[in-house]
Design an enzyme around this catalytic site. Structure first.
Site, short mmCIF file in Angstrom:
data_model
loop_
_atom_site.label_atom_id
_atom_site.label_comp_id
_atom_site.label_asym_id
_atom_site.label_seq_id
_atom_site.Cartn_x
_atom_site.Cartn_y
_atom_site.Cartn_z
N ARG A 299 0.85 -1.19 0.00
CA ARG A 299 0.00 0.00 0.00
C ARG A 299 0.89 1.25 0.00
NH1 ARG A 299 -2.54 2.98 4.84
NH2 ARG A 299 -3.70 4.57 3.69
N ASN B 277 -7.04 1.67 10.15
CA ASN B 277 -5.71 1.89 10.73
C ASN B 277 -5.87 1.85 12.23
OD1 ASN B 277 -4.86 2.32 8.14
ND2 ASN B 277 -4.34 4.49 8.40
N HIS C 90 -2.96 11.08 0.93
CA HIS C 90 -2.41 10.83 2.26
C HIS C 90 -1.78 12.16 2.74
CE1 HIS C 90 -0.80 7.40 5.01
NE2 HIS C 90 -0.48 8.55 5.61
N TYR D 38 -4.05 1.78 16.04
CA TYR D 38 -2.84 1.95 16.86
C TYR D 38 -3.08 1.82 18.35
CZ TYR D 38 -0.36 3.21 12.64
OH TYR D 38 0.19 3.16 11.39
N GLU E 56 -3.22 -0.29 8.27
CA GLU E 56 -2.02 0.11 9.02
C GLU E 56 -2.11 -0.45 10.42
OE1 GLU E 56 -1.07 4.30 9.33
OE2 GLU E 56 -1.44 4.61 7.18
N GLU F 275 -7.12 8.43 6.57
CA GLU F 275 -7.41 9.06 7.86
C GLU F 275 -7.91 10.50 7.75
OE1 GLU F 275 -3.99 8.63 10.39
OE2 GLU F 275 -4.14 6.46 10.43
#
Ligand code: FCB
Length: 449
Positions: free
Chosen positions: A78, A293, A122, A295, A354, A167
């Site tokens: 990606r 994504n 992005h 985290y 991600e 995002e």
């Protein structure tokens, strides 16, 4: 006995990167500045005062980076495209040399047997568009649609997996309310209008991508968190709901249900974005997958004098801290989030686009980089993904952030997330222990510690 978990056949293992973080070559072949060039060059904006001018020099070293992936058996990649490389002024004249770079990149990937997953945006908006009001200007959404058209006309026959945005919460809020990212603004209304126009752009681009890239699979990538109230007190629960509303639901409900969450519309009041008739229908055009994504988990409590959401993050001594102050390492949060998305959003097809962790990696004298904590982190999060699939989540892939250490936005080069260690002095890439470990995951389609 070892714990071994095998993934479904055809599960997509990959790695992820983004243009401004890895490419460098900012003045080459007709590229014009993006808002990140401008922002990074302002003094005091980046922790170590560095920029993406050179970073990993992937623009020149893409063949080497692809060769590393091929050697490691990583079959999916990606990456994002730099709008200002392709249409330097944001709209109008196309820069063929910029397009050619991505064409070479895609060919090299395909020759290596690696499937490309391309993100159209992005965060590196052409500076010329920011000068005309950026995403807060509705026109930008239409210019984005034209940019998607140019890209998909050139690459749509070879690239079949597209992501419209990366995002949108980070870009709109961190860039337009908190001011820590480009373009460095600090205004709630601007942030919300930006978010709306980014979502509009997403919806406008979908039919264009479908037309120019027949058979394409299209998604949007959101950063999503597992959010819990700090206590059962109703004020803490309300605060956690608001945080969830601003962070998760604001970017999911429009895409899946064609409306903004009512509680948040009420909360924002006169700061709510201007929405024209037909916008929500455009935004809710069907997608093929949701990119997640992930985290961290966040524990939220009410705070009277807090931010615009009147809430604050709670940290407990028993939490496992990551090497990035704000983030707790909590793989269970990923499991719970995936189940929640399945339940609340109609069990959409999903990809983890991600996931990863920063560590103070050290290149040893013998040329090795030992990062057992990263292996542990990845193993646990992949385990959470495995369990979610067992429990009915339609998760089809997992991409590690990141292929290689790179320019980590306002944190500069202070954080290393890569499976490859980047030696910024020499430009050399060194496979970390986690890279070797991940190679085994990709080849065997299973995880083991
Ligand atoms: C995500 C971004 C990515 C990288 C990781 C660490 O929010 O999408 O570019 O910075 O965080």
């Amino acid at each position: 006995m070892k714990d071994i978990y095998t993934f479904p056949e055809n599960f997509k293992w990959g790695t992820a990167t983004a243009s401004y973080q890895i490419e460098g070559a900012v003045n080459e072949d007709g590229r014009a500045p993006s808002i990140w060039d401008t922002f990074a060059h302002k003094s005091g904006k980046i922790d170590d005062n560095m920029t993406g001018d050179v970073t990993c020099d992937h623009y020149h070293k893409y063949k080497e980076d692809i060769a590393h992936m091929k050697d490691l058996g990583i079959r999916n990649y990606r990456f994002s495209l730099s709008w200002s490389r392709i249409i330097p002024e944001g709209s109008g004249k196309v820069n063929q040399k910029g397009l050619d770079f991505y064409s070479r990149l895609v060919d090299e990937l395909l020759t290596a047997g690696i499937t490309p997953y391309a993100t159209l945006f992005h965060w590196d908006l052409p500076q010329a568009l920011q000068d005309a009001g950026g995403w807060a200007n509705r026109e930008t959404a239409y210019k984005y649609r034209d940019y998607a058209d140019v890209v998909c006309t050139a690459l749509g026959g070879r690239v079949k997996n597209w992501m419209t945005h990366n995002e949108p919460w980070v870009h709109s809020f961190v860039g337009h309310l908190y001011g820590d990212h480009a373009p460095g603004l600090k205004d709630l209304k601007t942030a919300l209008q930006t978010a709306h126009h980014m979502l509009l752009a997403h919806g406008l681009a979908i039919p264009v991508i479908r037309e120019k890239s027949p058979g394409a699979r299209i998604g949007i990538v959101n950063n999503l968190e597992w959010i819990e109230p700090a206590s059962m007190d109703s004020r803490d629960r309300d605060a956690a709901d608001r945080h969830d509303g601003a962070f998760n639901r604001w970017f999911l409900d429009p895409v899946f249900y064609g409306s903004y969450p009512k509680d948040m519309m009420d909360w924002y009041g006169s700061d709510a974005p201007e929405i024209l008739s037909g916008d929500m229908k455009t935004i809710s055009a069907p997608i093929d997958f949701l990119g997640v994504n992930f985290y961290t988990r966040r524990i939220i409590a009410h705070e009277n004098h807090g931010n615009f959401l009147k809430c604050r993050q709670v940290r407990y001594p028993f939490m496992k801290k990551s090497n990035y102050e704000e983030w707790e390492n909590n793989a269970e949060g990923l499991y719970r989030l995936l189940i929640r998305l399945k339940t609340d959003y109609g069990n959409p097809e999903m990809m983890i686009t991600e996931n990863g962790t920063p560590l103070p990696d050290v290149l040893e004298a013998n040329g090795e980089v030992h990062d057992p904590e990263r292996i542990d982190y990845l193993y646990r999060h992949m385990g959470a993904a495995w369990q979610a699939i067992e429990d009915g989540v339609r998760l089809k892939g997992y991409f590690v952030w990141s292929l290689l250490d790179n320019f980590e936005w306002c944190l500069g080069f202070t954080k290393r997330f890569g499976l490859l260690y980047t030696d910024y002095e020499t430009g050399k890439r060194i496979v970390k222990d986690s890279g070797h470990w991940y190679s085994d995951v990709c080849r065997k389609n299973r995880i083991e510690l």
